[in-house]
Motif scaffolding. Structure first.
Motif, PDB file in Angstrom:
ATOM      1  N   GLU A 153       9.971  49.893  28.447  1.00 49.90           N
ATOM      2  CA  GLU A 153       8.817  49.181  28.873  1.00 49.90           C
ATOM      3  C   GLU A 153       9.150  47.583  28.742  1.00 49.90           C
ATOM      4  OE1 GLU A 153       5.417  49.888  25.913  1.00 49.90           O
ATOM      5  OE2 GLU A 153       4.931  51.917  26.585  1.00 49.90           O
ATOM      6  N   LEU A 154       9.945  47.230  27.928  1.00 50.04           N
ATOM      7  CA  LEU A 154      10.356  45.827  27.778  1.00 50.04           C
ATOM      8  C   LEU A 154      11.553  45.658  28.674  1.00 50.04           C
ATOM      9  CD1 LEU A 154      10.145  45.008  24.024  1.00 50.04           C
ATOM     10  CD2 LEU A 154       8.381  44.409  25.920  1.00 50.04           C
ATOM     11  N   GLY A 155      12.070  46.560  29.200  1.00 42.85           N
ATOM     12  CA  GLY A 155      13.379  46.485  30.230  1.00 42.85           C
ATOM     13  C   GLY A 155      14.647  45.828  29.437  1.00 42.85           C
ATOM     14  N   VAL A 156      14.681  46.396  28.140  1.00 42.01           N
ATOM     15  CA  VAL A 156      15.925  45.980  27.519  1.00 42.01           C
ATOM     16  C   VAL A 156      16.664  47.335  27.292  1.00 42.01           C
ATOM     17  CG1 VAL A 156      14.879  44.023  26.453  1.00 42.01           C
ATOM     18  CG2 VAL A 156      14.844  46.161  25.245  1.00 42.01           C
ATOM     19  N   PRO A 157      17.927  47.316  26.589  1.00 42.33           N
ATOM     20  CA  PRO A 157      18.842  48.450  26.157  1.00 42.33           C
ATOM     21  C   PRO A 157      18.152  49.098  24.961  1.00 42.33           C
ATOM     22  CG  PRO A 157      20.090  46.368  26.647  1.00 42.33           C
ATOM     23  CD  PRO A 157      18.761  46.117  26.664  1.00 42.33           C
ATOM     24  N   PHE A 158      18.339  50.379  24.933  1.00 42.88           N
ATOM     25  CA  PHE A 158      17.894  51.020  23.770  1.00 42.88           C
ATOM     26  C   PHE A 158      18.875  51.083  23.031  1.00 42.88           C
ATOM     27  CE2 PHE A 158      17.458  55.266  21.540  1.00 42.88           C
ATOM     28  CZ  PHE A 158      16.431  54.821  20.534  1.00 42.88           C
ATOM     29  N   LEU A 159      19.100  50.753  21.793  1.00 42.65           N
ATOM     30  CA  LEU A 159      20.317  50.735  20.856  1.00 42.65           C
ATOM     31  C   LEU A 159      20.463  51.945  19.941  1.00 42.65           C
ATOM     32  CD1 LEU A 159      20.303  46.852  19.943  1.00 42.65           C
ATOM     33  CD2 LEU A 159      21.685  48.214  21.791  1.00 42.65           C
ATOM     34  N   GLY A 160      19.242  52.571  19.842  1.00 46.63           N
ATOM     35  CA  GLY A 160      19.352  53.723  18.895  1.00 46.63           C
ATOM     36  C   GLY A 160      18.191  53.858  17.799  1.00 46.63           C
ATOM     37  N   GLU A 161      18.438  54.980  17.203  1.00 45.52           N
ATOM     38  CA  GLU A 161      17.186  55.159  16.280  1.00 45.52           C
ATOM     39  C   GLU A 161      18.139  55.361  14.892  1.00 45.52           C
ATOM     40  OE1 GLU A 161      13.931  57.760  18.587  1.00 45.52           O
ATOM     41  OE2 GLU A 161      15.676  58.616  18.469  1.00 45.52           O
ATOM     42  N   VAL A 162      17.431  55.281  13.809  1.00 49.64           N
ATOM     43  CA  VAL A 162      18.183  55.359  12.429  1.00 49.64           C
ATOM     44  C   VAL A 162      17.046  55.953  11.641  1.00 49.64           C
ATOM     45  CG1 VAL A 162      18.675  54.416  10.125  1.00 49.64           C
ATOM     46  CG2 VAL A 162      19.304  53.208  12.549  1.00 49.64           C
ATOM     47  N   VAL A 174      25.641  57.462   9.805  1.00 49.58           N
ATOM     48  CA  VAL A 174      26.092  57.712  11.137  1.00 49.58           C
ATOM     49  C   VAL A 174      25.494  56.908  12.138  1.00 49.58           C
ATOM     50  CG1 VAL A 174      26.342  59.497  12.868  1.00 49.58           C
ATOM     51  CG2 VAL A 174      27.164  60.057  10.545  1.00 49.58           C
ATOM     52  N   ALA A 175      23.950  56.918  11.888  1.00 47.19           N
ATOM     53  CA  ALA A 175      23.254  56.338  12.917  1.00 47.19           C
ATOM     54  C   ALA A 175      23.335  54.812  13.140  1.00 47.19           C
ATOM     55  CB  ALA A 175      21.761  56.468  12.688  1.00 47.19           C
ATOM     56  N   PHE A 176      23.657  54.152  11.803  1.00 46.45           N
ATOM     57  CA  PHE A 176      23.842  52.663  11.959  1.00 46.45           C
ATOM     58  C   PHE A 176      25.392  52.368  12.579  1.00 46.45           C
ATOM     59  CE2 PHE A 176      20.733  51.835   8.379  1.00 46.45           C
ATOM     60  CZ  PHE A 176      19.969  50.925   9.094  1.00 46.45           C
ATOM     61  N   THR A 177      26.125  53.174  12.566  1.00 48.78           N
ATOM     62  CA  THR A 177      27.307  53.034  13.061  1.00 48.78           C
ATOM     63  C   THR A 177      27.272  53.132  14.421  1.00 48.78           C
ATOM     64  OG1 THR A 177      28.569  53.685  11.068  1.00 48.78           O
ATOM     65  CG2 THR A 177      29.845  53.811  13.032  1.00 48.78           C
ATOM     66  N   ARG A 178      26.463  54.229  15.001  1.00 46.93           N
ATOM     67  CA  ARG A 178      26.127  54.204  16.472  1.00 46.93           C
ATOM     68  C   ARG A 178      25.520  53.116  17.009  1.00 46.93           C
ATOM     69  NH1 ARG A 178      23.983  60.295  15.970  1.00 46.93           N
ATOM     70  NH2 ARG A 178      25.954  61.402  16.153  1.00 46.93           N
TER      71      ARG A 178
END
Length: 76
Positions: free
Chosen positions: A8-17, A44-48
């Motif tokens: 919605e904001l047009g920004v990259p999705f960096l991941g989920e923790v 693992v999620a923070f590293t991703r």
């Protein structure tokens, strides 16, 4: 929700923790979860997420991302 908000904001999705009680406990004790339990789901999620941030920054700088060169340092 995070992926949808990024779209919605047009920004990259960096991941989920994932929410894990070990994350704030580890942080409160001065050791990030990626140092204390790097193979945990949160570690693992923070590293991703960190790798994705590095990749996005490299793209913005027009340089290839070298994920193997990603170094996380924590000083207490």
């Amino acid at each position: 929700a995070g992926r949808r908000t990024a779209e919605e904001l047009g920004v990259p999705f960096l991941g989920e923790v994932p929410i894990e009680t070990a994350v704030p406990i580890s942080g409160d004790e001065g050791q990030p979860i990626v140092a204390r339990a790097p193979q945990s789901a949160a570690g693992v999620a923070f590293t991703r997420v960190a790798r994705e941030i590095a990749r996005q920054l490299a793209m913005r700088n027009h340089e290839p991302a070298e994920a193997d060169e990603l170094r996380l340092a924590w000083k207490s």
